[in-house]
Design a protein around this motif. Structure first.
Motif, PDB file in Angstrom:
ATOM      1  N   UNK A 377     -36.476-103.150 -99.923  1.00 56.67           N
ATOM      2  CA  UNK A 377     -36.562-104.580 -99.634  1.00 56.67           C
ATOM      3  C   UNK A 377     -35.327-105.039 -98.852  1.00 56.67           C
ATOM      4  N   UNK A 378     -34.147-104.580 -99.255  1.00 56.23           N
ATOM      5  CA  UNK A 378     -32.915-104.988 -98.571  1.00 56.23           C
ATOM      6  C   UNK A 378     -32.922-104.521 -97.111  1.00 56.23           C
ATOM      7  N   UNK A 379     -33.447-103.292 -96.870  1.00 56.23           N
ATOM      8  CA  UNK A 379     -33.521-102.783 -95.491  1.00 56.23           C
ATOM      9  C   UNK A 379     -34.425-103.665 -94.648  1.00 56.23           C
ATOM     10  N   UNK A 380     -35.596-104.042 -95.187  1.00 55.25           N
ATOM     11  CA  UNK A 380     -36.520-104.903 -94.428  1.00 55.25           C
ATOM     12  C   UNK A 380     -35.911-106.271 -94.172  1.00 55.25           C
ATOM     13  N   UNK A 381     -35.219-106.834 -95.184  1.00 55.62           N
ATOM     14  CA  UNK A 381     -34.651-108.177 -95.033  1.00 55.62           C
ATOM     15  C   UNK A 381     -33.472-108.181 -94.063  1.00 55.62           C
ATOM     16  N   UNK A 382     -32.787-107.043 -93.902  1.00 54.91           N
ATOM     17  CA  UNK A 382     -31.589-107.030 -93.051  1.00 54.91           C
ATOM     18  C   UNK A 382     -31.912-107.337 -91.587  1.00 54.91           C
ATOM     19  N   UNK A 383     -33.142-107.046 -91.172  1.00 57.52           N
ATOM     20  CA  UNK A 383     -33.528-107.334 -89.787  1.00 57.52           C
ATOM     21  C   UNK A 383     -33.936-108.782 -89.598  1.00 57.52           C
ATOM     22  N   UNK A 384     -34.058-109.548 -90.687  1.00 59.00           N
ATOM     23  CA  UNK A 384     -34.566-110.923 -90.599  1.00 59.00           C
ATOM     24  C   UNK A 384     -33.543-111.975 -91.001  1.00 59.00           C
ATOM     25  N   UNK A 385     -32.413-111.556 -91.515  1.00 57.27           N
ATOM     26  CA  UNK A 385     -31.454-112.543 -92.033  1.00 57.27           C
ATOM     27  C   UNK A 385     -30.794-113.316 -90.928  1.00 57.27           C
ATOM     28  N   UNK A 386     -30.307-114.475 -91.283  1.00 58.26           N
ATOM     29  CA  UNK A 386     -29.564-115.327 -90.363  1.00 58.26           C
ATOM     30  C   UNK A 386     -28.244-115.705 -91.027  1.00 58.26           C
ATOM     31  N   UNK A 387     -27.560-116.693 -90.441  1.00 55.65           N
ATOM     32  CA  UNK A 387     -26.262-117.090 -90.970  1.00 55.65           C
ATOM     33  C   UNK A 387     -26.358-117.594 -92.418  1.00 55.65           C
ATOM     34  N   UNK A 388     -27.484-118.299 -92.746  1.00 57.40           N
ATOM     35  CA  UNK A 388     -27.603-118.877 -94.093  1.00 57.40           C
ATOM     36  C   UNK A 388     -27.876-117.814 -95.143  1.00 57.40           C
ATOM     37  N   UNK A 389     -28.729-116.859 -94.830  1.00 61.24           N
ATOM     38  CA  UNK A 389     -29.139-115.881 -95.834  1.00 61.24           C
ATOM     39  C   UNK A 389     -28.285-114.630 -95.843  1.00 61.24           C
ATOM     40  N   UNK A 390     -27.432-114.455 -94.826  1.00 60.56           N
ATOM     41  CA  UNK A 390     -26.645-113.239 -94.719  1.00 60.56           C
ATOM     42  C   UNK A 390     -25.732-112.971 -95.904  1.00 60.56           C
ATOM     43  N   UNK A 391     -24.924-113.936 -96.347  1.00 60.39           N
ATOM     44  CA  UNK A 391     -24.013-113.661 -97.469  1.00 60.39           C
ATOM     45  C   UNK A 391     -24.741-113.178 -98.725  1.00 60.39           C
ATOM     46  N   UNK A 392     -25.856-113.838 -99.071  1.00 61.32           N
ATOM     47  CA  UNK A 392     -26.585-113.422-100.269  1.00 61.32           C
ATOM     48  C   UNK A 392     -27.114-112.008-100.124  1.00 61.32           C
ATOM     49  N   UNK A 393     -27.616-111.659 -98.909  1.00 62.16           N
ATOM     50  CA  UNK A 393     -28.116-110.302 -98.686  1.00 62.16           C
ATOM     51  C   UNK A 393     -26.990-109.283 -98.808  1.00 62.16           C
ATOM     52  N   UNK A 394     -25.805-109.643 -98.262  1.00 60.39           N
ATOM     53  CA  UNK A 394     -24.666-108.724 -98.343  1.00 60.39           C
ATOM     54  C   UNK A 394     -24.283-108.465 -99.805  1.00 60.39           C
ATOM     55  N   UNK A 395     -24.274-109.519-100.600  1.00 61.78           N
ATOM     56  CA  UNK A 395     -23.946-109.344-102.023  1.00 61.78           C
ATOM     57  C   UNK A 395     -24.989-108.478-102.704  1.00 61.78           C
ATOM     58  N   UNK A 396     -26.273-108.677-102.322  1.00 62.90           N
ATOM     59  CA  UNK A 396     -27.331-107.876-102.912  1.00 62.90           C
ATOM     60  C   UNK A 396     -27.198-106.407-102.585  1.00 62.90           C
ATOM     61  N   UNK A 397     -26.895-106.115-101.312  1.00 55.47           N
ATOM     62  CA  UNK A 397     -26.741-104.707-100.893  1.00 55.47           C
ATOM     63  C   UNK A 397     -25.544-104.075-101.607  1.00 55.47           C
ATOM     64  N   UNK A 398     -24.458-104.849-101.727  1.00 54.39           N
ATOM     65  CA  UNK A 398     -23.284-104.330-102.448  1.00 54.39           C
ATOM     66  C   UNK A 398     -23.629-104.006-103.891  1.00 54.39           C
TER      67      UNK A 398
END
Length: 449
Positions: A377-398
């Motif tokens: 899921x994180x791999x799929x979302x990484x191609x769609x994130x923007x400035x607003x959703x990026x930090x949360x995705x980064x924390x999730x991947x970490x």
């Protein structure tokens, strides 16, 4: 490490709260019985009646109606054998106001048929059975302790008789306390106190008390045995000795019960609190029955002691009450609605927490499978994130990287699940900020493989 389904503690707590609310509601509804209990304790008495005399004790009879009619026509007052009622003739004449009065006096203890024969003597203005006074359409009864005391201690029915005669002649009768009292003599006291010290009971000649009813006495006076003085019906027109106060002084803190015929007096502990109440309720209930019957004093005393026990158990006394086991349901009943509300609120709060924290909901996958799914899921979302959703995705991947290292290092499974829960929450936050649907972890993990 084998995959197994897991549940986090808020989920368990949520369902426990719901079960507790349902259980408390059921207990509360079952406890809602409609009942009235005005007693501080359960009285052991049986004072709903006075026990009937033994066979052969009531032997009173009366002549035929014709014979009694002939007697009453010949004399204004006819006293049949065994009659016990007396009255002040001058007071009765004054109440009649010169009108003729014919009085038929029968003994107590008559059966129903014999009382009917007395009632069929129409030539009599007034008929007295025992100390029950009736005439015309009326029956005259005592209404105060003074009336009952004179009636049952000496057979004096002057108050009842004058009231009835005055009523039959449309007049008003004067009221007065008919019973004169005196202190007992020294010789009388010596005889009584000697018996009381020896046996606890004094039986004067002519008294019918054979024995004190033990069960009723124990219920009436649980703190200690009482002393009993039994006297026959006292002579009419003579002052009656009042033994109670003198004996109470001679035997302090001891209940004193004195019988004058069918009249009973109590002196001793708590006399001021309950003696008058016991007398009023006892003779108010049984006075009519006692007036026409010939009960032995043991029967009269047993019912009186039962009445005393009823008054005692009603909570009138400032005394320790009988032990009653604690009922935890009734004690806790006022708190049950609040406990129910608390369980419901806990269930709702935990349900809201579960809805807002998808990582805390019950996963359907084991730990390795869940890690793999969230990584995809994180791999799929990484191609769609923007400035607003990026930090949360980064924390999730970490968080996913940390969970993978913990799983590879054979760290405890609860620790790995906690890391996955945090990562899934961060991925859910990032998914809510995406302009696309279907990327929230619950939706993604729920897709068929």
């Amino acid at each position: 490490m084998a995959d197994r389904p897991v549940r986090s503690w808020p989920e368990w707590l949520r369902w426990v709260s719901l079960a507790g609310a349902v259980g408390i509601l059921l207990i509360f509804l079952v406890a809602q019985r409609q009942s009235i209990d005005v007693s501080y304790g359960r009285s052991p008495s049986t004072s709903t009646r006075i026990d009937q005399p033994s066979a052969g004790e009531n032997t009173a009879t009366v002549p035929s109606v014709e014979a009694m009619t002939a007697l009453i026509r010949a004399e204004p007052v006819v006293r049949l054998p065994g009659a016990v009622a007396f009255w002040d003739e001058a007071a009765v004449r004054a109440a009649a106001g010169g009108a003729p009065v014919r009085i038929l006096v029968a003994p107590p203890g008559l059966d129903k048929d014999e009382r009917r024969r007395v009632g069929d003597v129409d030539a009599a203005t007034v008929r007295i059975v025992g100390t029950e006074v009736s005439g015309g359409m009326y029956q005259s009864v005592g209404t105060t302790a003074a009336d009952w005391r004179a009636q049952f201690a000496t057979g004096d029915v002057t108050t009842q008789l004058t009231g009835l005669v005055a009523k039959l002649n449309d007049r008003t009768a004067a009221e007065s306390d008919r019973l004169a009292r005196r202190d007992p003599t020294a010789a009388e006291l010596r005889t009584v106190t000697a018996d009381l010290r020896r046996t606890g009971v004094h039986r004067a000649p002519g008294a019918t008390l054979t024995e004190v009813p033990a069960r009723a006495a124990a219920a009436a006076f649980p703190a200690g045995p009482a002393l009993y003085v039994a006297l026959p019906q006292q002579p009419f027109g003579e002052p009656v000795p009042r033994y109670g106060p003198t004996l109470a002084a001679a035997f302090p803190k001891t209940p004193i019960v004195v019988l004058y015929g069918s009249w009973i007096e109590y002196d001793g502990p708590d006399a001021a609190e309950f003696a008058e109440l016991a007398t009023a309720t006892y003779y108010g209930r049984f006075g009519d029955l006692l007036s026409r019957s010939a009960y032995p004093q043991a029967n009269v005393l047993a019912a009186y002691l039962d009445r005393v026990a009823d008054v005692r158990y009603s909570g009138v006394f400032d005394r320790p009450l009988p032990y009653r086991p604690l009922d935890p349901v009734r004690v806790a009943l006022p708190a049950l609605p609040w406990l129910f509300a608390a369980c419901v609120v806990a269930f709702l709060l935990l349900s809201a927490r579960a809805a807002n924290r998808p990582g805390r909901t019950a996963p359907r996958l084991g730990t390795p499978a869940r890690l793999a799914a969230l990584t995809g899921l994180a791999v799929e979302m990484s191609a769609l994130t923007d400035r607003a959703s990026g930090p949360a995705l980064t924390r999730g991947i970490t968080g996913l990287l940390a969970a993978r290292e913990a799983l590879a290092g054979d760290l405890p499974d609860p620790h790995v699940r906690e890391l996955l829960d945090a990562a899934q929450a961060d991925l859910d936050e990032a998914a809510r900020l995406l302009p696309f649907t279907g990327f929230r972890p619950d939706d993604y993990l729920g897709r068929p493989a």
